[in-house]
Design an enzyme around this catalytic site. Structure first.
Site, PDB file in Angstrom:
ATOM      1  N   LYS A 173       0.031   0.153 -11.953  1.00  0.00           N
ATOM      2  CA  LYS A 173      -0.509   1.199 -11.104  1.00  0.00           C
ATOM      3  C   LYS A 173       0.206   1.567  -9.870  1.00  0.00           C
ATOM      4  O   LYS A 173       0.863   0.598  -9.127  1.00  0.00           O
ATOM      5  CB  LYS A 173      -1.979   0.527 -10.694  1.00  0.00           C
ATOM      6  CG  LYS A 173      -2.808   1.259  -9.678  1.00  0.00           C
ATOM      7  CD  LYS A 173      -3.665   2.123 -10.608  1.00  0.00           C
ATOM      8  CE  LYS A 173      -4.355   3.191  -9.774  1.00  0.00           C
ATOM      9  NZ  LYS A 173      -3.512   4.481  -9.587  1.00  0.00           N
ATOM     10  N   LYS A 232       0.891  -5.894  -4.218  1.00  0.00           N
ATOM     11  CA  LYS A 232      -0.144  -5.576  -3.474  1.00  0.00           C
ATOM     12  C   LYS A 232      -1.511  -5.713  -4.603  1.00  0.00           C
ATOM     13  O   LYS A 232      -2.433  -5.916  -3.956  1.00  0.00           O
ATOM     14  CB  LYS A 232      -0.125  -3.851  -3.311  1.00  0.00           C
ATOM     15  CG  LYS A 232      -0.888  -3.411  -2.206  1.00  0.00           C
ATOM     16  CD  LYS A 232      -0.759  -2.055  -1.890  1.00  0.00           C
ATOM     17  CE  LYS A 232       0.591  -1.647  -1.460  1.00  0.00           C
ATOM     18  NZ  LYS A 232       0.828  -0.275  -1.159  1.00  0.00           N
ATOM     19  N   LYS A 288       5.317   2.709 -10.073  1.00  0.00           N
ATOM     20  CA  LYS A 288       5.731   3.802  -9.125  1.00  0.00           C
ATOM     21  C   LYS A 288       6.298   4.907  -9.733  1.00  0.00           C
ATOM     22  O   LYS A 288       7.061   4.630 -10.699  1.00  0.00           O
ATOM     23  CB  LYS A 288       6.400   3.428  -7.881  1.00  0.00           C
ATOM     24  CG  LYS A 288       6.089   4.065  -6.542  1.00  0.00           C
ATOM     25  CD  LYS A 288       4.901   3.768  -5.842  1.00  0.00           C
ATOM     26  CE  LYS A 288       4.629   4.506  -4.780  1.00  0.00           C
ATOM     27  NZ  LYS A 288       3.483   3.749  -3.859  1.00  0.00           N
ATOM     28  N   THR A 329      -7.154   4.500   1.934  1.00  0.00           N
ATOM     29  CA  THR A 329      -6.171   3.665   2.429  1.00  0.00           C
ATOM     30  C   THR A 329      -6.493   3.508   4.023  1.00  0.00           C
ATOM     31  O   THR A 329      -6.052   2.140   4.519  1.00  0.00           O
ATOM     32  CB  THR A 329      -4.598   4.449   2.372  1.00  0.00           C
ATOM     33  OG1 THR A 329      -4.484   4.724   0.916  1.00  0.00           O
ATOM     34  CG2 THR A 329      -3.614   3.711   2.846  1.00  0.00           C
ATOM     35  N   ASN A 383      -1.797  12.012   5.231  1.00  0.00           N
ATOM     36  CA  ASN A 383      -3.191  11.461   4.735  1.00  0.00           C
ATOM     37  C   ASN A 383      -3.414  10.212   5.472  1.00  0.00           C
ATOM     38  O   ASN A 383      -4.690   9.890   5.641  1.00  0.00           O
ATOM     39  CB  ASN A 383      -2.858  11.183   3.222  1.00  0.00           C
ATOM     40  CG  ASN A 383      -2.898  12.447   2.317  1.00  0.00           C
ATOM     41  OD1 ASN A 383      -3.152  13.300   2.745  1.00  0.00           O
ATOM     42  ND2 ASN A 383      -2.292  12.156   1.178  1.00  0.00           N
ATOM     43  N   SER A 440      -8.611   3.317  -5.880  1.00  0.00           N
ATOM     44  CA  SER A 440      -8.245   3.829  -7.281  1.00  0.00           C
ATOM     45  C   SER A 440      -8.731   2.800  -8.183  1.00  0.00           C
ATOM     46  O   SER A 440      -8.953   3.376  -9.330  1.00  0.00           O
ATOM     47  CB  SER A 440      -6.398   3.710  -7.119  1.00  0.00           C
ATOM     48  OG  SER A 440      -6.063   4.873  -6.449  1.00  0.00           O
TER      49      SER A 440
END
Ligand code: NAD
Length: 427
Positions: free
Chosen positions: A68, A92, A104, A188, A219, A356
């Site tokens: 992810k 994470k 990523k 986030t 963001n 997510s």
């Protein structure tokens, strides 16, 4: 000298390994990414010419679940950077106990130089190039620097066209109308907000007596600025790629956000204006912002912003890493000696990947939660993992960064050993 980003990531791993009892097999597996692809992405420009970009996707580890991680559009994107970011995602996701590994992706390009139509074509072209490498049970994409819900929608649509079926779970951070989750866009920063409040309450630091400087007004940076200002924190400085603004009495965050938003609409997907154009403030550079005498410093832009070269100029008491990798390991040592507490990216900015995960769960069930439900679940998870990480830091008298890696490593080690074959060879 600033280490490469992968060397940075490995240093953190080595530091944490001193405190964790995990098998040699698990350590060996974590040294290299499981799989990486490097692709060329053809883009037909609006003027009819063809330009080829480099693109990457990395699956660092998928022991705990499908990989992810976000997709970044930036001129500095390289395979090495994407590998490091995928490594961070592995930790994470484990730290937040999400059933995911780390991935990523990125394209080496300057998105502001493209029209909206060109951006759509390059995003679809990227999916064409990596379609065999991704999937809702294999590797799931999300937004990162200079990508957004619109781009995620294009990517999901392109993947669905290739698969001849609607596959919302391959990409998170999508628009709500395409299976996105309530609360994803602000997740986030909201996650960071819970971490900051949980931590500062331990130091008896109330919002009203706390000054904040934030590097990056995208963001992540703009939303955390609003959330903190709303409950009384004094946000005295913000910056973007073109520079910063400073007002010791506190900035008017809603008006700055409105300004950026209005200009953005005029400019299309990307805003090429600077917060510097707002009046009633002092203009400062990004270097000035980092060294302001504030209580809380929040780097929310790029990696390697606080290095051994400038760590001695930092005056903040607490640094919360909303960006990925803004403080280098060399800087960590200097900051620790100065008594400055650093709260690590893998915890502070994990709210995005947590929601997510919620989006992916909702996509798989075809049943969607209310914003309140998402927010409550996010708050619970962020607070719980912050508290556990804090307890580990207290127990070993170590930094929150090392404690976070220990916490994640224990989960990763356990999963790797559960899959491992080493015991057969020992019999
Ligand atoms: P974004 O593209 O929305 O915003 C980036 C901001 O940083 C912009 O305001 C840009 O002007 C500014 N910036 C760029 N270069 C700068 C410089 N040299 N100095 C100061 N400001 C600069 O990106 P974002 O989504 O806000 O991401 C920012 C950071 O947060 C990245 O490190 C990203 O990996 C991390 N992050 C974001 C999310 C998310 O969900 N958005 C999740 C986890 C981590």
């Amino acid at each position: 000298m600033v280490k490469s980003s992968f060397a940075e990531a490995s240093t953190r791993l080595e530091q944490a390994l001193k405190y964790v009892n995990i098998s040699d097999d698990a350590i060996a597996r974590l040294q290299y990414p499981k799989a990486s692809v490097s692709v060329s992405i053809p883009l037909r420009l609006d003027d009819g010419s063809l330009q080829i970009f480099r693109g990457y996707r990395v699956r660092y580890d998928d022991t705990r679940g499908p990989a992810k991680g976000g997709v970044r559009y930036h001129p500095q994107v390289s395979l090495e950077e994407v590998e490091s970011l995928a490594f961070w995602m592995t930790f994470k996701c484990a730290l937040l106990n999400l059933p995911f590994g780390g991935g990523k992706g990125g394209i080496t390009l300057h998105p502001k130089s493209l029209s909206k139509q060109e951006l759509e074509r390059v995003s679809r072209s990227y999916i064409d190039a990596i379609a065999d490498f991704i999937g809702p049970d294999v590797d799931i994409l999300a937004p990162d620097m200079y990508t957004n819900p619109t781009i995620m929608g294009w990517m999901m649509d392109q993947y669905s066209i290739i698969q001849r079926s609607i596959v919302p779970g391959v990409v998170t951070g999508k628009p709500l109308s395409m299976g996105g989750s309530q609360g994803r866009e602000t997740a986030t920063s909201l996650g960071a907000f819970y971490v900051i409040n949980t931590i500062l309450s331990k130091f008896d630091q109330s919002p009203q007596e706390t000054t904040v400087a934030i590097q990056g007004f995208g963001n992540a940076g703009a939303v955390i600025a609003s959330l903190l200002a709303n409950i009384g924190y004094r946000v005295v400085a913000v910056s973007d790629s073109q520079g910063g603004i400073y007002a010791p009495q506190g900035l008017n965050i809603p008006s700055i956000r409105q300004y950026k938003l209005a200009k953005q609409r005029l400019q299309g997907v990307y805003c090429d204006n600077s917060v510097c154009n707002i009046v009633e403030h002092e203009i400062i550079s990004n270097a000035d912002l980092l060294s302001l005498d504030v209580d809380v410093l929040i780097p929310a832009a790029l990696e390697n912003q606080i290095t051994p070269d400038n760590a001695h100029t930092i005056q903040a008491k607490y640094i919360f890493e909303l960006a990925n990798g803004p403080v280098t390991s060399g800087a960590d040592e200097i900051l620790e000696k100065k008594g400055i507490s650093v709260f690590p990216d893998i915890l502070v900015n994990a709210g995005g990947v947590t929601v997510s995960y919620f989006e992916w769960v909702q996509n798989r069930n075809g049943y969607y939660w209310s914003k309140d439900e998402v927010t409550q679940r996010l708050k619970k998870r962020m607070t719980q993992e912050t508290e556990t990480t804090w307890s580990i830091a207290q127990e070993f008298d170590i930094s929150m960064r090392i404690a976070a890696y220990i916490h994640a490593l224990e989960r990763l080690g356990e999963a790797m050993d559960a899959k491992g074959t080493r015991n057969y060879y020992q019999q």
